[in-house]
Design a protein around this motif. Structure first.
Motif, mmCIF file in Angstrom:
data_model
loop_
_atom_site.group_PDB
_atom_site.id
_atom_site.type_symbol
_atom_site.label_atom_id
_atom_site.label_comp_id
_atom_site.label_asym_id
_atom_site.label_seq_id
_atom_site.Cartn_x
_atom_site.Cartn_y
_atom_site.Cartn_z
ATOM 1 N N VAL A 78 0.791 -1.472 -0.567
ATOM 2 C CA VAL A 78 0.157 0.278 -0.325
ATOM 3 C C VAL A 78 0.394 0.964 0.247
ATOM 4 O O VAL A 78 0.653 2.088 -1.008
ATOM 5 C CB VAL A 78 -0.737 0.018 1.184
ATOM 6 N N GLN A 79 1.820 1.182 0.700
ATOM 7 C CA GLN A 79 2.764 2.689 0.809
ATOM 8 C C GLN A 79 3.191 2.182 -0.469
ATOM 9 O O GLN A 79 3.952 3.873 -0.570
ATOM 10 C CB GLN A 79 3.874 1.921 1.729
ATOM 11 N N SER A 80 4.182 2.404 -1.197
ATOM 12 C CA SER A 80 4.818 2.280 -2.648
ATOM 13 C C SER A 80 3.340 2.769 -3.578
ATOM 14 O O SER A 80 3.938 3.241 -4.177
ATOM 15 C CB SER A 80 5.326 0.578 -3.175
ATOM 16 N N THR A 81 2.151 1.910 -3.210
ATOM 17 C CA THR A 81 1.453 2.639 -4.098
ATOM 18 C C THR A 81 0.716 3.536 -4.401
ATOM 19 O O THR A 81 1.207 5.518 -5.364
ATOM 20 C CB THR A 81 0.096 1.668 -3.905
ATOM 21 N N LEU A 82 0.572 4.162 -3.045
ATOM 22 C CA LEU A 82 0.061 5.675 -2.313
ATOM 23 C C LEU A 82 1.920 6.266 -2.652
ATOM 24 O O LEU A 82 1.190 7.300 -3.343
ATOM 25 C CB LEU A 82 0.010 5.593 -0.872
ATOM 26 N N GLY A 83 2.818 6.447 -2.637
ATOM 27 C CA GLY A 83 3.669 6.761 -3.225
ATOM 28 C C GLY A 83 4.139 7.361 -4.291
ATOM 29 O O GLY A 83 4.471 8.719 -4.680
ATOM 30 N N LEU A 85 1.286 7.608 -6.869
ATOM 31 C CA LEU A 85 -0.277 7.308 -7.450
ATOM 32 C C LEU A 85 0.397 9.273 -6.848
ATOM 33 O O LEU A 85 -0.409 9.960 -7.713
ATOM 34 C CB LEU A 85 -0.687 7.229 -6.943
ATOM 35 N N GLY A 86 0.627 9.381 -6.007
ATOM 36 C CA GLY A 86 0.315 10.378 -4.933
ATOM 37 C C GLY A 86 1.370 11.729 -4.463
ATOM 38 O O GLY A 86 1.703 12.292 -4.236
ATOM 39 N N ALA A 87 2.993 10.620 -4.799
ATOM 40 C CA ALA A 87 3.903 10.987 -4.603
ATOM 41 C C ALA A 87 4.596 11.772 -2.581
ATOM 42 O O ALA A 87 5.415 12.305 -2.853
ATOM 43 C CB ALA A 87 4.079 12.770 -5.219
ATOM 44 N N ALA A 88 3.426 10.806 -1.967
ATOM 45 C CA ALA A 88 4.022 10.439 -0.595
ATOM 46 C C ALA A 88 5.288 9.855 -0.082
ATOM 47 O O ALA A 88 5.394 9.095 -1.119
ATOM 48 C CB ALA A 88 2.685 10.164 -0.495
ATOM 49 N N ASP A 89 6.182 10.342 0.334
ATOM 50 C CA ASP A 89 7.220 9.672 1.586
ATOM 51 C C ASP A 89 6.679 8.744 2.365
ATOM 52 O O ASP A 89 5.394 8.422 2.680
ATOM 53 C CB ASP A 89 7.764 10.853 1.993
ATOM 54 N N TYR A 90 7.500 7.432 2.339
ATOM 55 C CA TYR A 90 7.241 5.719 2.815
ATOM 56 C C TYR A 90 6.942 6.574 4.412
ATOM 57 O O TYR A 90 7.515 7.542 4.977
ATOM 58 C CB TYR A 90 8.217 5.265 3.077
#
Length: 219
Positions: A78-83, A85-90
């Protein structure tokens, strides 16, 4: 030319053009205990796990950890997908718990395939939805289920022939509590005749009783 796509659960039906885009990516072999990412780092790519297991932990300001989820073949982070798609850091840390084979899909290629490859897109979002559901169940357990019940469920989940090779700290990480709490609750389970403790392992001595305890307030 590698044929790793034929081993990738959920991707074997990709169209020839999309397969050609992915086919040349190398398979990476990782040893047990390898850290894939840490809090604050940017997502570099989307990991497709071919074999082995990766576990993702959330680390609090005091250093206490909680296991968020594990990633095995056919599953996603999930964290990789969010990062991606949304440019969020881990915000978590990922560590291999066995030898792992994986393929890392770079960000630009990942975004291209999300737009152009229906099978890849279905794999990513299907795995994402499944993972989010499991995280909601984790949240429910931590918020509403008693520690004893979560501990019983963790022991049953890890037991092989009714034996669990683990430490109190590892159990605490899995159920979202402190090591001292696990130690006290294990002592209670021992007194109730549900388990026996030895150095580095816990033996289930009353499986039906432990199952009944695990099911109390279960989501």
């Amino acid at each position: 030319m590698s044929n790793w796509i034929d081993r990738a659960q959920g991707l074997t039906d990709m169209d020839p053009q999309s397969r050609a885009i992915l086919q040349g990516l190398p398979v990476t072999n990782l040893t047990k205990g390898h850290a894939l990412f840490h809090p604050g780092e940017a997502a570099r790519g989307f990991a497709i796990v071919l074999s082995g297991r990766i576990e993702v932990y959330l680390i609090g300001p005091t250093g206490r950890e909680i296991l968020l989820y594990g990633i095995e073949p056919g599953q996603s982070c999930v964290q990789s997908t969010l990062g991606l798609l949304g440019a969020a850091d881990y915000t978590g840390e990922a560590v291999t718990t066995s030898e792992v084979e994986l393929v890392l899909v770079p960000r630009d290629m990942f975004l291209t395939l999300i737009e152009t490859a229906p099978v890849f897109r279905a794999f990513v979002f299907g795995a994402f939805a499944t993972r989010m559901q499991s995280m909601m169940e984790l949240l429910e357990r931590v918020a509403f289920q008693k520690v004893e019940s979560r501990l019983a469920a963790a022991l049953l989940d890890q037991a092989q022939d009714d034996v669990v090779h683990t430490t109190h700290a590892e159990l605490a990480t899995r159920i979202g509590t402190a090591r001292e709490v696990v130690s006290r609750r294990l002592d209670i389970l021992v007194k109730r005749g549900l388990v026996r403790q030895d150095r580095g392992l816990v033996t289930v001595t009353n499986r039906p009783g432990l199952v009944a305890l695990a099911e109390i307030d279960a989501p």
